[in-house]
Design a protein around this motif. Sequence first.
Motif, PDB file in Angstrom:
ATOM      1  N   ILE A  50       0.831  -1.197   0.086  1.00  0.00           N
ATOM      2  CA  ILE A  50       0.041  -0.050   0.108  1.00  0.00           C
ATOM      3  C   ILE A  50       0.926   1.126  -0.036  1.00  0.00           C
ATOM      4  O   ILE A  50       0.495   2.147  -0.726  1.00  0.00           O
ATOM      5  CB  ILE A  50      -0.965   0.077   1.100  1.00  0.00           C
ATOM      6  N   ALA A  51       2.023   1.221   0.787  1.00  0.00           N
ATOM      7  CA  ALA A  51       2.852   2.483   0.773  1.00  0.00           C
ATOM      8  C   ALA A  51       3.404   2.374  -0.588  1.00  0.00           C
ATOM      9  O   ALA A  51       3.616   3.845  -1.037  1.00  0.00           O
ATOM     10  CB  ALA A  51       4.071   2.113   1.926  1.00  0.00           C
ATOM     11  N   SER A  52       3.728   1.565  -1.186  1.00  0.00           N
ATOM     12  CA  SER A  52       4.218   1.497  -2.698  1.00  0.00           C
ATOM     13  C   SER A  52       3.474   1.978  -3.597  1.00  0.00           C
ATOM     14  O   SER A  52       3.904   2.941  -4.428  1.00  0.00           O
ATOM     15  CB  SER A  52       4.823   0.363  -2.924  1.00  0.00           C
ATOM     16  N   TYR A  53       2.167   1.649  -3.214  1.00  0.00           N
ATOM     17  CA  TYR A  53       1.128   2.336  -4.307  1.00  0.00           C
ATOM     18  C   TYR A  53       0.959   3.746  -4.300  1.00  0.00           C
ATOM     19  O   TYR A  53       1.031   4.483  -5.340  1.00  0.00           O
ATOM     20  CB  TYR A  53      -0.188   1.706  -3.706  1.00  0.00           C
ATOM     21  N   PHE A  54       0.947   4.276  -3.019  1.00  0.00           N
ATOM     22  CA  PHE A  54       1.072   5.585  -2.999  1.00  0.00           C
ATOM     23  C   PHE A  54       2.407   6.510  -3.199  1.00  0.00           C
ATOM     24  O   PHE A  54       2.243   7.675  -3.667  1.00  0.00           O
ATOM     25  CB  PHE A  54       0.689   6.091  -1.321  1.00  0.00           C
ATOM     26  N   ALA A  55       3.486   5.852  -3.031  1.00  0.00           N
ATOM     27  CA  ALA A  55       4.615   6.215  -3.267  1.00  0.00           C
ATOM     28  C   ALA A  55       4.921   6.317  -4.924  1.00  0.00           C
ATOM     29  O   ALA A  55       5.241   7.414  -5.241  1.00  0.00           O
ATOM     30  CB  ALA A  55       5.890   5.294  -3.124  1.00  0.00           C
ATOM     31  N   ILE A  56       4.216   5.529  -5.654  1.00  0.00           N
ATOM     32  CA  ILE A  56       4.121   5.780  -7.198  1.00  0.00           C
ATOM     33  C   ILE A  56       3.226   6.835  -7.583  1.00  0.00           C
ATOM     34  O   ILE A  56       3.595   7.717  -8.523  1.00  0.00           O
ATOM     35  CB  ILE A  56       3.500   4.559  -7.796  1.00  0.00           C
ATOM     36  N   LEU A  57       2.326   7.335  -6.675  1.00  0.00           N
ATOM     37  CA  LEU A  57       1.544   8.432  -6.908  1.00  0.00           C
ATOM     38  C   LEU A  57       2.286   9.743  -6.647  1.00  0.00           C
ATOM     39  O   LEU A  57       2.037  10.569  -7.284  1.00  0.00           O
ATOM     40  CB  LEU A  57       0.261   8.192  -5.901  1.00  0.00           C
ATOM     41  N   LEU A  58       2.979   9.805  -5.452  1.00  0.00           N
ATOM     42  CA  LEU A  58       3.867  10.712  -5.453  1.00  0.00           C
ATOM     43  C   LEU A  58       4.896  11.151  -6.513  1.00  0.00           C
ATOM     44  O   LEU A  58       5.248  12.224  -6.848  1.00  0.00           O
ATOM     45  CB  LEU A  58       4.673  10.691  -4.041  1.00  0.00           C
ATOM     46  N   PHE A  59       5.603   9.844  -6.710  1.00  0.00           N
ATOM     47  CA  PHE A  59       6.457   9.873  -8.123  1.00  0.00           C
ATOM     48  C   PHE A  59       5.854  10.609  -9.384  1.00  0.00           C
ATOM     49  O   PHE A  59       6.307  11.283  -9.929  1.00  0.00           O
ATOM     50  CB  PHE A  59       6.923   8.656  -8.291  1.00  0.00           C
ATOM     51  N   ALA A  60       4.494  10.267  -9.514  1.00  0.00           N
ATOM     52  CA  ALA A  60       3.972  10.528 -10.643  1.00  0.00           C
ATOM     53  C   ALA A  60       3.556  12.315 -10.682  1.00  0.00           C
ATOM     54  O   ALA A  60       3.358  12.882 -11.489  1.00  0.00           O
ATOM     55  CB  ALA A  60       2.694   9.887 -10.596  1.00  0.00           C
ATOM     56  N   GLU A  61       3.192  12.625  -9.167  1.00  0.00           N
ATOM     57  CA  GLU A  61       2.519  13.947  -9.259  1.00  0.00           C
ATOM     58  C   GLU A  61       3.617  15.087  -8.755  1.00  0.00           C
ATOM     59  O   GLU A  61       3.202  16.259  -8.910  1.00  0.00           O
ATOM     60  CB  GLU A  61       1.247  13.873  -7.966  1.00  0.00           C
ATOM     61  N   ILE A  62       4.799  14.574  -8.153  1.00  0.00           N
ATOM     62  CA  ILE A  62       5.601  15.496  -7.526  1.00  0.00           C
ATOM     63  C   ILE A  62       6.970  15.570  -8.344  1.00  0.00           C
ATOM     64  O   ILE A  62       7.492  14.305  -8.500  1.00  0.00           O
ATOM     65  CB  ILE A  62       6.091  15.405  -6.400  1.00  0.00           C
ATOM     66  N   PRO A  63       7.415  16.510  -9.238  1.00  0.00           N
ATOM     67  CA  PRO A  63       8.449  16.449 -10.128  1.00  0.00           C
ATOM     68  C   PRO A  63       9.856  16.342  -9.122  1.00  0.00           C
ATOM     69  O   PRO A  63      10.680  17.585  -8.953  1.00  0.00           O
ATOM     70  CB  PRO A  63       8.398  17.755 -10.834  1.00  0.00           C
ATOM     71  N   TRP A  64      10.230  15.293  -8.489  1.00  0.00           N
ATOM     72  CA  TRP A  64      11.291  15.156  -7.466  1.00  0.00           C
ATOM     73  C   TRP A  64      12.637  15.378  -8.218  1.00  0.00           C
ATOM     74  O   TRP A  64      13.402  16.168  -7.550  1.00  0.00           O
ATOM     75  CB  TRP A  64      11.152  13.989  -6.935  1.00  0.00           C
ATOM     76  N   ALA A  65      12.829  14.999  -9.340  1.00  0.00           N
ATOM     77  CA  ALA A  65      13.879  15.446  -9.702  1.00  0.00           C
ATOM     78  C   ALA A  65      14.452  16.873 -10.236  1.00  0.00           C
ATOM     79  O   ALA A  65      15.348  17.491 -10.045  1.00  0.00           O
ATOM     80  CB  ALA A  65      14.179  14.495 -11.352  1.00  0.00           C
ATOM     81  N   GLY A  66      13.027  17.621 -10.585  1.00  0.00           N
ATOM     82  CA  GLY A  66      13.342  18.906 -10.716  1.00  0.00           C
ATOM     83  C   GLY A  66      13.679  19.601  -9.491  1.00  0.00           C
ATOM     84  O   GLY A  66      14.253  20.519  -9.588  1.00  0.00           O
ATOM     85  N   ALA A  67      12.712  19.080  -8.283  1.00  0.00           N
ATOM     86  CA  ALA A  67      13.104  19.906  -7.044  1.00  0.00           C
ATOM     87  C   ALA A  67      14.619  19.659  -6.773  1.00  0.00           C
ATOM     88  O   ALA A  67      15.156  20.631  -5.976  1.00  0.00           O
ATOM     89  CB  ALA A  67      12.119  19.145  -6.230  1.00  0.00           C
ATOM     90  N   ILE A  68      15.180  18.520  -7.017  1.00  0.00           N
ATOM     91  CA  ILE A  68      16.581  18.296  -6.562  1.00  0.00           C
ATOM     92  C   ILE A  68      17.561  19.077  -7.525  1.00  0.00           C
ATOM     93  O   ILE A  68      18.265  20.005  -6.801  1.00  0.00           O
ATOM     94  CB  ILE A  68      16.917  16.645  -6.753  1.00  0.00           C
ATOM     95  N   LEU A  69      17.135  19.265  -8.716  1.00  0.00           N
ATOM     96  CA  LEU A  69      18.161  20.221  -9.439  1.00  0.00           C
ATOM     97  C   LEU A  69      17.755  21.763  -9.104  1.00  0.00           C
ATOM     98  O   LEU A  69      18.906  22.409  -8.804  1.00  0.00           O
ATOM     99  CB  LEU A  69      17.351  20.239 -11.049  1.00  0.00           C
ATOM    100  N   GLN A  70      16.665  22.052  -8.514  1.00  0.00           N
ATOM    101  CA  GLN A  70      16.302  23.533  -8.138  1.00  0.00           C
ATOM    102  C   GLN A  70      17.272  23.674  -6.848  1.00  0.00           C
ATOM    103  O   GLN A  70      17.872  24.724  -6.537  1.00  0.00           O
ATOM    104  CB  GLN A  70      15.127  23.847  -7.791  1.00  0.00           C
ATOM    105  N   TRP A  71      17.162  22.659  -5.977  1.00  0.00           N
ATOM    106  CA  TRP A  71      17.828  22.892  -4.645  1.00  0.00           C
ATOM    107  C   TRP A  71      19.272  22.931  -4.803  1.00  0.00           C
ATOM    108  O   TRP A  71      20.054  23.494  -4.040  1.00  0.00           O
ATOM    109  CB  TRP A  71      17.433  21.447  -3.853  1.00  0.00           C
ATOM    110  N   GLY A  72      19.704  21.996  -5.751  1.00  0.00           N
ATOM    111  CA  GLY A  72      21.294  22.114  -6.098  1.00  0.00           C
ATOM    112  C   GLY A  72      21.617  23.351  -6.494  1.00  0.00           C
ATOM    113  O   GLY A  72      23.012  23.610  -6.575  1.00  0.00           O
ATOM    114  N   THR A  73      20.897  24.205  -7.221  1.00  0.00           N
ATOM    115  CA  THR A  73      21.386  25.294  -7.873  1.00  0.00           C
ATOM    116  C   THR A  73      21.042  26.608  -6.633  1.00  0.00           C
ATOM    117  O   THR A  73      21.639  27.620  -7.040  1.00  0.00           O
ATOM    118  CB  THR A  73      20.676  25.661  -9.045  1.00  0.00           C
TER     119      THR A  73
END
Length: 268
Positions: free
Chosen positions: A245-268
């Motif tokens: 169930i946790a993995s199900y919602f993790a996939i939802l978060l991956f789909a809706e939150i641009p985590w890679a983009g957030a890391i890029l912005q944080w790194g800059t």
Amino acid sequence: MTLIELLLRPVGPWGILPFILLLACAGLIFPKVLRNPFTWLALFVLLTARIIVDWPLPDNHIYLLAYWCLSLFLSLRYSLDILPSTSRMLIGFAFALAVLWKAMLSPDYIDGRFFRVTALTDERFTNAVMLFGRLSPAELKQNREYLQPLPEGAELLNPPKLIEPPAFRRFTWVATWGALVLEASVALLFLIPIKKLYWYRHFALLFFCVVTYAFAPVAGFGWLLIVMGMAHIRPENRILNAIYIASYFAILLFAEIPWAGAILQWGT
């Protein structure tokens, strides 16, 4: 959770979609509808109609979703005892066919061209390519211009160059062979009918889903695999059920939150 997936990622043209959504909502609201085998038979028919109408363009997981609805109908109609083995076989054959396509029928996959081109041309991979492939926005734009098809016989006076830094090559190599090895592992573990493989099956499937769908923009496929994996859980394994169930919602978060983009912005 299959019905939740149908609501989160609606499928079908306007003549079919309302009926799918209606059945999904009714199943979530009314337990009798959820447990009625003909609910799932109707969904199977609607999904099959969707495949026929959109042929040959439906996403791969729509076929598997239709088979899954059919298996739920048969299980509820005749015996729920067949559902764990049915889900195991569906997962196993789905992954086996994926391996067959990639390893035997698609030379552009084995030599890495598929992921190299997809990573550059599919905008949904932009942030991941910039983060792990070390490509700048300007370089990514130049690569897309390089891959842009020209009218037959046309040539550019100053054609752009393809930029593929070592990090990008490594990223696409890992994506290519990592996916193939993981899919082959899941296929073997689920198709071999040995009880001792029970925990290995779940670990492999969960690992595949969490890693793959952190990058792949097809959350619907990930949710479907999670649901089918849950059908293979023994009743006493409540912690494993919670992990799914946790993995199900993790996939939802991956789909809706641009985590890679957030890391890029944080790194800059």
